[in-house]
Design a protein around this motif. Structure first.
Motif, short mmCIF file in Angstrom:
data_model
loop_
_atom_site.label_atom_id
_atom_site.label_comp_id
_atom_site.label_asym_id
_atom_site.label_seq_id
_atom_site.Cartn_x
_atom_site.Cartn_y
_atom_site.Cartn_z
N TYR A 1 46.05 102.81 61.18
CA TYR A 1 45.22 102.33 59.84
C TYR A 1 44.23 103.62 59.45
N ILE B 1 45.46 105.85 56.31
CA ILE B 1 45.67 105.14 55.11
C ILE B 1 44.20 105.84 54.44
N GLU C 1 41.27 106.36 51.55
CA GLU C 1 40.30 105.40 50.94
C GLU C 1 40.57 105.06 49.67
N SER D 1 43.80 104.59 48.58
CA SER D 1 44.85 103.51 48.87
C SER D 1 44.34 102.24 49.31
N TRP D 2 43.45 102.17 50.17
CA TRP D 2 42.59 101.05 50.74
C TRP D 2 42.13 100.44 49.55
N GLU D 3 41.32 101.05 48.69
CA GLU D 3 40.82 100.54 47.40
C GLU D 3 41.69 99.88 46.46
N GLU E 1 40.48 95.34 59.22
CA GLU E 1 40.83 96.13 58.39
C GLU E 1 40.85 95.19 56.89
N ASN F 1 38.73 95.66 53.69
CA ASN F 1 39.00 96.17 52.34
C ASN F 1 39.75 94.95 51.29
N VAL G 1 42.39 92.83 51.56
CA VAL G 1 43.82 92.89 51.53
C VAL G 1 44.10 91.76 51.94
#
Length: 390
Positions: free
Chosen positions: A158, A161, A163, A165-167, A196, A200, A202
């Motif tokens: 992780y 990845i 920032e 892409s996480w957003e 995670e 984030n 997700v």
């Protein structure tokens, strides 16, 4: 003949990897090749007789000749909840935390349609099941690959990845035991995943298709076993692999009620659930003795041992196969995955799935299915040996 213009959604769809593979295999069969199909993940054993008998009896019930309830019969949802409590000690509310689906592939595509918009990101394992891509492309969202490397046990890192892409990420697809690599995930990985996902915002989709197939005394872990999992996602389970019911097309998702509700809403518009007889037989499978499941996993483990031992004796490298019914073979030096698969088919009749078909990081490997008898796998080892000696 007039050609009608298809929608942009249809035009975005990638070629269906498995359909293309089988077309190629059939072409070689027509040419008279002595082919051996190691490329497909299609269970070769029959559905256990008590499940078939349950369907036969249910087919005689006139109540099942009517439209089924849109969201599936309560008895199947209750069977799913009992199954999860018995197998994983997880409490599932059958009313709000179970969605019945016509095969897990359908649900995996629908989840992207439920939660992604153009510009959103879905985090996908690479290599991974190609049909994750289909739903993402259909809605015009973007994919961010999570590399699965052998040195990391084929688990995503992780920290790789970025920032941005996480957003933008709204969904994350995971799959353990893993197709195509045969890897398993441990408790630390699932706990990190939940952290995670919480951080984030997700939604995690854990594809648990091979949940019953673990080797060396290790039972695959359910994502739902871990605290906070329901809060951040769902787990998708299919009857196909556990009970050799691939052609029956029955699956379910469990977990976060909002995700389950979205799945049921979209399916209200696509389907009127599944034939009641299939649902009855599925409940029978989930609630009856699981001896057939134990024996099936033992069969695949014996096949794995035979195949891996034979290939390694011939100098091939096979990644550690901890579960699923696949082996992940590193191609010999100087070959691409597609080139190796093509030459193997042309020269020996062996049909394997090139790793590049599962993503960029599948390059350098081919996937071999354990859906063949021990005799067929012994034959396969001989053909691999003959190929390498040329």
């Amino acid at each position: 003949m007039k050609q009608f213009q298809t929608s942009k959604a249809i035009q975005r769809l990638p070629d269906q990897f498995f359909a293309t593979m089988i077309d190629k295999l059939n072409l070689y069969k027509k040419r008279g090749y002595d082919t051996l199909n190691l490329g497909q993940g299609n269970p070769d054993q029959p559905t256990p007789s008590h499940i078939v008998q349950s369907l036969q009896e249910a087919a005689e019930d006139p109540d099942f000749h009517k439209y089924p309830p849109f969201h599936g019969y309560e008895f199947l949802k209750e069977a799913v909840a009992e199954f999860y409590k018995r197998e994983y000690d997880v409490d599932i509310d059958p009313e709000t935390e179970v969605a019945i689906m016509p095969g897990s592939k359908t649900g995996l595509v629908e989840l992207s349609q439920c939660f992604l918009n153009p510009g959103d990101v879905a985090l996908v394992p690479d290599p991974g099941y190609p049909d994750y891509w289909s739903g993402i492309e259909m809605v015009g969202a973007d994919m961010k690959s999570m590399p699965l490397r052998e040195e990391n046990g084929f688990l995503p890192d992780y920290a790789e990845i970025d920032e941005e892409s996480w957003e933008k990420a709204k969904l994350m697809f995971l799959n353990y035991p893993n197709n195509p690599t045969g890897a398993m995930a441990d408790a630390d990985f699932f706990e990190e995943t939940i952290q995670e996902a919480e951080k984030n915002d997700v939604c995690v989709v854990h594809d648990f298709a091979y949940g019953a197939i673990g080797f060396d005394g290790n039972k695959p872990l359910s994502f739902m076993q871990f605290e906070g999992a329901k809060n951040v996602g769902v787990e998708v389970y299919t009857m196909s692999k556990t009970y050799n019911m691939a052609g029956w097309r029955v699956a379910f998702a469990v977990g976060n009620p909002s995700v389950i509700h979205a799945l049921e809403v979209i399916q209200d518009h696509y389907f009127c659930s599944i034939f009641g007889g299939l649902q009855k037989a599925s409940a029978t499978a989930l609630l009856s003795s699981q001896q057939c499941v134990t024996e099936l996993a033992e069969t695949y483990e014996k096949r794995r041992d035979l195949l891996v031992r034979g290939l390694e004796e011939e100098g091939y490298h096979v990644a550690p196969c901890q579960g699923s019914f696949f082996a992940w073979l590193q191609v010999p030096e100087g070959y691409t995955s597609q080139g190796f698969a093509d030459d193997l088919l042309e020269e020996t009749g062996l049909f394997v799935a090139p790793g590049i078909g599962f993503g960029k990081y599948g390059e350098g490997y081919v996937r071999i299915g354990l859906n063949n008898s021990e005799e067929s796998l012994q034959d396969a080892v001989k053909r691999f040996k003959a190929f390498k000696q040329k």
